[in-house]
Design a protein around this motif. Sequence first.
Motif, PDB file in Angstrom:
ATOM      1  N   ASN A  39       0.828  -1.198   0.000  1.00 21.13           N
ATOM      2  CA  ASN A  39       0.000   0.000   0.000  1.00 21.13           C
ATOM      3  C   ASN A  39       0.873   1.263   0.000  1.00 21.13           C
ATOM      4  N   SER A  40       0.335   2.345   0.535  1.00 18.67           N
ATOM      5  CA  SER A  40       1.036   3.629   0.439  1.00 18.67           C
ATOM      6  C   SER A  40       2.322   3.677   1.255  1.00 18.67           C
ATOM      7  N   TYR A  41       2.481   2.790   2.237  1.00 16.60           N
ATOM      8  CA  TYR A  41       3.751   2.750   2.958  1.00 16.60           C
ATOM      9  C   TYR A  41       4.887   2.315   2.025  1.00 16.60           C
ATOM     10  N   THR A  42       4.531   1.656   0.926  1.00 13.00           N
ATOM     11  CA  THR A  42       5.512   1.270  -0.085  1.00 13.00           C
ATOM     12  C   THR A  42       5.695   2.362  -1.133  1.00 13.00           C
ATOM     13  N   TYR A  43       4.603   2.957  -1.598  1.00 12.70           N
ATOM     14  CA  TYR A  43       4.795   3.892  -2.713  1.00 12.70           C
ATOM     15  C   TYR A  43       5.088   5.325  -2.285  1.00 12.70           C
ATOM     16  N   PHE A  44       4.915   5.666  -0.993  1.00 11.28           N
ATOM     17  CA  PHE A  44       5.260   7.014  -0.562  1.00 11.28           C
ATOM     18  C   PHE A  44       6.746   7.284  -0.836  1.00 11.28           C
ATOM     19  N   GLY A  71      -3.929   2.123   1.327  1.00  8.01           N
ATOM     20  CA  GLY A  71      -4.762   1.621   2.413  1.00  8.01           C
ATOM     21  C   GLY A  71      -5.115   0.157   2.335  1.00  8.01           C
ATOM     22  N   SER A  72      -4.491  -0.576   1.444  1.00  3.59           N
ATOM     23  CA  SER A  72      -4.913  -1.963   1.219  1.00  3.59           C
ATOM     24  C   SER A  72      -4.333  -2.938   2.236  1.00  3.59           C
ATOM     25  N   HIS A  73      -5.073  -4.039   2.427  1.00  4.58           N
ATOM     26  CA  HIS A  73      -4.652  -5.179   3.231  1.00  4.58           C
ATOM     27  C   HIS A  73      -4.198  -6.292   2.293  1.00  4.58           C
ATOM     28  N   LEU A  74      -3.409  -7.225   2.812  1.00  8.07           N
ATOM     29  CA  LEU A  74      -3.007  -8.365   1.987  1.00  8.07           C
ATOM     30  C   LEU A  74      -4.218  -9.182   1.557  1.00  8.07           C
ATOM     31  N   GLY A  75      -5.267  -9.192   2.373  1.00  7.67           N
ATOM     32  CA  GLY A  75      -6.477  -9.918   1.988  1.00  7.67           C
ATOM     33  C   GLY A  75      -7.073  -9.393   0.700  1.00  7.67           C
ATOM     34  N   GLU A  76      -7.031  -8.085   0.492  1.00  5.22           N
ATOM     35  CA  GLU A  76      -7.553  -7.503  -0.748  1.00  5.22           C
ATOM     36  C   GLU A  76      -6.667  -7.900  -1.931  1.00  5.22           C
ATOM     37  N   HIS A  77      -5.376  -7.949  -1.711  1.00  2.47           N
ATOM     38  CA  HIS A  77      -4.477  -8.398  -2.774  1.00  2.47           C
ATOM     39  C   HIS A  77      -4.725  -9.873  -3.081  1.00  2.47           C
ATOM     40  N   TRP A  78      -4.944 -10.673  -2.060  1.00  6.43           N
ATOM     41  CA  TRP A  78      -5.169 -12.106  -2.279  1.00  6.43           C
ATOM     42  C   TRP A  78      -6.460 -12.346  -3.049  1.00  6.43           C
ATOM     43  N   ASN A  79      -7.491 -11.606  -2.717  1.00  4.46           N
ATOM     44  CA  ASN A  79      -8.804 -11.793  -3.336  1.00  4.46           C
ATOM     45  C   ASN A  79      -8.985 -10.987  -4.613  1.00  4.46           C
ATOM     46  N   ARG A  80      -7.907 -10.388  -5.078  1.00  4.15           N
ATOM     47  CA  ARG A  80      -7.912  -9.612  -6.326  1.00  4.15           C
ATOM     48  C   ARG A  80      -8.946  -8.488  -6.294  1.00  4.15           C
ATOM     49  N   GLU A  81      -9.105  -7.874  -5.153  1.00  5.47           N
ATOM     50  CA  GLU A  81     -10.014  -6.753  -5.008  1.00  5.47           C
ATOM     51  C   GLU A  81      -9.305  -5.454  -5.373  1.00  5.47           C
ATOM     52  N   ARG A  82     -10.088  -4.424  -5.633  1.00  6.04           N
ATOM     53  CA  ARG A  82      -9.578  -3.085  -5.945  1.00  6.04           C
ATOM     54  C   ARG A  82      -8.590  -3.124  -7.119  1.00  6.04           C
TER      55      ARG A  82
END
Length: 259
Positions: A39-44, A71-82
């Motif tokens: 999330n943004s902690y990576t792209y900031f 603001g994403s969680h790993l769960g959203e990445h796993w479930n291909r959300e957003r």
Amino acid sequence: MSFNYRKWTCQLFMLAVLFLPASLYAQTQDTLRVLFVGNSYTYFYNLPQMVATMAESQGKAIVTRQSTVGGSHLGEHWNRERETRSRDLIEQGGWDYVVMNNHSMSTINTPEDFDKYGEQFVALIKQHGAQPVFYMTWARKWNPLMQETITKGYEKLVKATGADVVPIGPLWMKSIALRPDIDLYFEDGSHPSPEGTYLTALAYYRFFTGKSTSEIPDRLQTVDKDGEKLYLAIIDPNTATFFQQLVDSFDMKTLADDR
């Protein structure tokens, strides 16, 4: 004996074909490919690009790519959300490391999901030939006591999965204790400032290469799409030196080695 130009040219071409793949193979072997998921902690302030530029400044090649949503969680990445494509990128293979940046409050607010999706990503990453690395985040500026819970959550997950971890949060806490005058936080008290990202990038450079950070420039530059100079970081030289000494004296693999 007459000189056979055609035969000489053919032999020269065959020698080139023979030796070229070996040099390309060596070049490939010397290049690390790292995927940052988070999330943004990576792209900031362009953390992945900053890590790659630090490596380039020292004659090393680290190719970094990212799959990030604010603001994403790993769960959203796993479930291909957003519209995330993290699983697809991992499944394509070709990575040496995959760095996982879960939501900064996940160990506190959603510990079960933190463990569940962390374990699932570790299994997927290993299945496709890469080393999983957790990005241990930091406490919010207004409550440094959060760090204990964050650290314990990652310690537990690392020991359960055999993944690596880069303990950025504890590194930040040590920096703040030693030099509270250097503000690692963005104005919201959550995200990293340019100095915070520079310190974090130094830690990843050292983790990936095992090399000292003492020669990393305090000004990191790359080029834009038109070949023009582009600065990723401009850090006070004294601050940069402090960060480098801090990172070089900090055991980046303490938690991983304890599993």
